[in-house]
Each structure stands twice: as structure tokens, then as C-alpha cells.
Scaffold this motif. Sequence first.
Motif, PDB file in Angstrom:
ATOM      1  N   ALA A   1       0.981  -1.458   0.402  1.00 34.32           N
ATOM      2  CA  ALA A   1       0.450   0.172   0.388  1.00 34.32           C
ATOM      3  C   ALA A   1       1.124   1.702  -0.020  1.00 34.32           C
ATOM      4  CB  ALA A   1      -0.800   0.040   1.463  1.00 34.32           C
ATOM      5  N   ARG A   2       1.622   1.034   0.657  1.00 36.48           N
ATOM      6  CA  ARG A   2       2.413   2.199   1.287  1.00 36.48           C
ATOM      7  C   ARG A   2       3.592   3.011  -0.687  1.00 36.48           C
ATOM      8  NH1 ARG A   2       4.342   5.322   5.192  1.00 36.48           N
ATOM      9  NH2 ARG A   2       2.953   3.654   6.369  1.00 36.48           N
ATOM     10  N   ASN A   3       3.826   1.358  -1.007  1.00 35.72           N
ATOM     11  CA  ASN A   3       4.418   1.511  -2.113  1.00 35.72           C
ATOM     12  C   ASN A   3       3.689   1.832  -3.990  1.00 35.72           C
ATOM     13  OD1 ASN A   3       7.287   0.859  -1.472  1.00 35.72           O
ATOM     14  ND2 ASN A   3       6.859  -1.290  -1.313  1.00 35.72           N
ATOM     15  N   LEU A   4       2.321   1.689  -3.238  1.00 35.41           N
ATOM     16  CA  LEU A   4       1.445   1.579  -4.545  1.00 35.41           C
ATOM     17  C   LEU A   4       1.251   3.633  -4.851  1.00 35.41           C
ATOM     18  CD1 LEU A   4      -1.442   0.039  -6.575  1.00 35.41           C
ATOM     19  CD2 LEU A   4      -2.429   0.734  -4.084  1.00 35.41           C
ATOM     20  N   HIS A   5       1.531   3.800  -3.349  1.00 35.57           N
ATOM     21  CA  HIS A   5       1.148   5.405  -3.285  1.00 35.57           C
ATOM     22  C   HIS A   5       2.640   6.171  -4.157  1.00 35.57           C
ATOM     23  CE1 HIS A   5       0.314   9.758  -1.287  1.00 35.57           C
ATOM     24  NE2 HIS A   5      -0.613   9.267  -1.426  1.00 35.57           N
ATOM     25  N   ALA A   6       3.187   5.873  -3.060  1.00 34.63           N
ATOM     26  CA  ALA A   6       4.596   6.096  -3.895  1.00 34.63           C
ATOM     27  C   ALA A   6       5.012   6.017  -5.097  1.00 34.63           C
ATOM     28  CB  ALA A   6       5.866   5.295  -2.977  1.00 34.63           C
ATOM     29  N   CYS A   7       4.171   5.451  -5.678  1.00 31.79           N
ATOM     30  CA  CYS A   7       3.888   4.844  -7.661  1.00 31.79           C
ATOM     31  C   CYS A   7       3.320   5.954  -8.036  1.00 31.79           C
ATOM     32  CB  CYS A   7       3.918   3.059  -7.816  1.00 31.79           C
ATOM     33  SG  CYS A   7       3.856   3.163  -9.248  1.00 31.79           S
ATOM     34  N   ALA A   8       2.524   5.813  -7.173  1.00 34.54           N
ATOM     35  CA  ALA A   8       1.168   6.620  -8.033  1.00 34.54           C
ATOM     36  C   ALA A   8       1.894   8.173  -7.629  1.00 34.54           C
ATOM     37  CB  ALA A   8      -0.593   7.025  -7.102  1.00 34.54           C
TER      38      ALA A   8
ATOM     39  N   PRO B   1       8.796   2.221  -7.852  1.00 31.90           N
ATOM     40  CA  PRO B   1       8.499   1.240  -6.048  1.00 31.90           C
ATOM     41  C   PRO B   1       7.434   0.519  -6.458  1.00 31.90           C
ATOM     42  CG  PRO B   1       8.273   3.927  -6.173  1.00 31.90           C
ATOM     43  CD  PRO B   1       8.336   3.287  -7.353  1.00 31.90           C
ATOM     44  N   GLY B   2       7.522  -0.933  -6.033  1.00 35.83           N
ATOM     45  CA  GLY B   2       6.224  -2.393  -5.744  1.00 35.83           C
ATOM     46  C   GLY B   2       6.535  -3.104  -6.668  1.00 35.83           C
ATOM     47  N   LEU B   3       7.505  -2.231  -8.336  1.00 36.10           N
ATOM     48  CA  LEU B   3       7.004  -3.144  -9.331  1.00 36.10           C
ATOM     49  C   LEU B   3       8.899  -3.968  -9.771  1.00 36.10           C
ATOM     50  CD1 LEU B   3       5.313  -1.247 -12.365  1.00 36.10           C
ATOM     51  CD2 LEU B   3       4.746  -1.796 -10.175  1.00 36.10           C
ATOM     52  N   GLY B   4       8.699  -5.368  -8.940  1.00 34.38           N
ATOM     53  CA  GLY B   4       9.443  -6.028  -9.145  1.00 34.38           C
ATOM     54  C   GLY B   4       9.941  -6.567 -10.358  1.00 34.38           C
ATOM     55  N   PRO B   5      10.806  -7.396 -10.994  1.00 35.96           N
ATOM     56  CA  PRO B   5       9.938  -8.581 -11.687  1.00 35.96           C
ATOM     57  C   PRO B   5       8.801  -9.077 -13.066  1.00 35.96           C
ATOM     58  CG  PRO B   5      11.813  -9.308 -10.423  1.00 35.96           C
ATOM     59  CD  PRO B   5      10.893  -8.251  -9.382  1.00 35.96           C
TER      60      PRO B   5
END
Length: 356
Positions: free
Chosen positions: A93-100, A122-126
Motif C-alpha cells: 500500500a505504501r509503495n502503491l502510493h509512492a508509485c502513484a 516502487p513495488g514493481l519487481g520482475p
Amino acid sequence: MYDVSSNTSHASALLVWYDRHRRVLPWRAAPGEPSDPYAVWLSEIMLQQTTVTAVKPYFAAFLKRWPDVAALAAAPVDEVMRQWAGLGYYSRARNLHACALAIAQRFGGRFPDDEAALRALPGLGPYTAAAIAAIAFGRRAVVVDGNVERVVARLFAIETPTPAAKPLIRERAAAITPDHRAGDYAQAMMDLGATICTPKQPACAICPLSQACGGKALGDPARFPVRMPKTVRPRRRGAAFYVTRADGAVLVRTRPPKGLLGGMTEIPGTPWSGDFIEGSALDLAPIKARYRKLDGCVEHVFTHFALQLSVYVGEVETASAAPEGCRWTPAERLDGEALPSLMRKVVEAARGATEV
DNA sequence: TAATCGTGGTC
DNA sequence: TGACCAAGATT
């Protein structure tokens, strides 16, 4: 039809099957329709180690509340955490917001359309970077999730135990990935793994790849992928203190931003350990009160340990100040807090014991 | 490389 | 009933 290399034949058999049997999912575009990168991204993050059934209501709620990436970027991160509560793996959730925020600020609100740029977010791996590149943008990408690992391990009867087999599985997956219909192919592999090539009892009789499947040829496809021996899950214990004021407010605190249940709201308690002493629990209470211990325990299983939590119920006067690190939340606002499932169990146990 | 990080469903 | 499992990422 003269190219009979395994490369093309696996993919075409799978795509023929997919055109007929593809699942209908809320984040999936209809055949021939363009997909919405925001919806693809949001669903992929939610689906990490999470079942389709669990994701559906969260996906709908997020999309309704924040219809595009700009809206999500403009939301306070705490609101995102609250909306995520109950879905687990809260760093997502934290990475989702950072990515947005990154999409809104660095990319003008549009997702980058190549795998490498996606991978840097953020939050997107391979896996997720490849999946979005393929599904949202039609880019050829080697998409390897748990489903693909299982399908490929069976198809090629890979005897190496996982996770050591991952490089080989990726290599084999790359070899059968076609150059066209990237998104359909990626989703076809996952649909196959989810509905036909299932972990326990694969339905080989109706599998479009059964002719080519090495695992089936050996007579026991469910044996793959080969797993390393399991490790025991330790048990930890601790106590939680459900303290109410005379006006009904409940004492809570926010966990540190990183680590287990990072950034989420909790009922104050002792540390959780393997050698917790019940008799000394009350020495660790956050505030002076008359406590009553509830019978039994709240039990909860995390990925790498199981927890048994004793619950103590206490009451204090309305004038009482919250101790350092804690705060009072009005009773009617407790359900609106970012409470993970474990803490909802604690609250339910305490309420059940006090309202009788 | 190996831990860490949630939750609910299934058998 | 406990172990396994689910569209993995991060450190």
C-alpha cells in the motif's frame, strides 16, 4: 503452419484455448479492447501473493474512490493504508502510493510503456513490470509468476527443487514466449495455471498443452515443481491491552512505518516472543488500570510464525491522558482505523467480552 | 541467498 | 487441524 518449433506450437495452442476459455475479471479488458494501465497496475499489485477472490472487493473500492492514478496520488497515504486494511502485505500500500506519486510527478500521469522503466517504480519487481508491459502495452516480456513456474516446471519436467530451479524455469519460459499477443499470452499462462494446471490435481484431460507435457508423460505431473523440504513455523506469544475510557474511547497506537504490519494501527501490547511469560504481562501494560484477562487467546498465523495473543481488558477515567506513543480514538471511529485483521480479532474478542 | 512480510481458503 | 497455497517485492 510450417513452423513447428516448440516455441510457436506451445503458444498457439495456448492462445486458441485462451480465446475460448479466458476468465472474465474486473480488471481485464474485453477481447479487442485496449486495457487501462491504471487498472492493470492496481490489480497486479493487489494480486501479489493474494487470491482473485480476496482482491475483487478491494479493487472495486479503490477504483471507485480513486478512478485514476492522479486521484490516487493526490490522496493522503494514510487514507490509502486504511483502504488497504485487511488485504495484507502492507508495504504494498505504501509503495502503491509512492508509485502513484512518481507517475503523476515524473511521468505526467501516464505509465511508462516499457519493462525497464516500469521495473524502476516502487513495488514493481520482475514479475509485475513484465506483466504490465505485456498486458497494458502489448510488449513482449517474459512473465513468470507462481502459475507460470508451475506450468513450465511440469511442461519440461524440471527435477531441480525450487527455488534453485528459478533460472532454468525462466529460461524455458522465455523460450516459449511468442512475439505477438503478449498480453493475451501472459494471461493465458496464468489462467491455465489457475484453472487447469492447478497445484493439487491438474486437469490434464482438458489441458491444451497435455500433448507436449513432460510431467504428464512421466505419469505424475503434480510432482512438479519439486519443493525443498518444509521448515517448521515457530510460535510466538504476547499480550494486548484493550483499554477504554469511560466515554468509550479506545487506546491505540500506530506501528512503526517499516516491518511487520508497518504503519498500521494496533491495540497496545507486549512484544511477541517465543518465551513470553504470562505472569509478567501486566508489568508491560501501557497505562495503569484495573485489568481483566479474557479466557483463551486470539490466534493468528503469519507467513513465518504463529501468534497467540492474550487479551487484557481495562478501563480508565475520562480525564486520563494517553501515554507516550499512544492515542485515544473514539469508539465510533475505531472501525475506520487502519486495523489489520489480527487487531480486528483482538477488538472483537474484547468487545464480545465487555458487552455481555 | 535467505528472511521478511498478511490473510483467508482449501484439503 | 495443520500445512499448503495465492498474478512477489524488498532488503
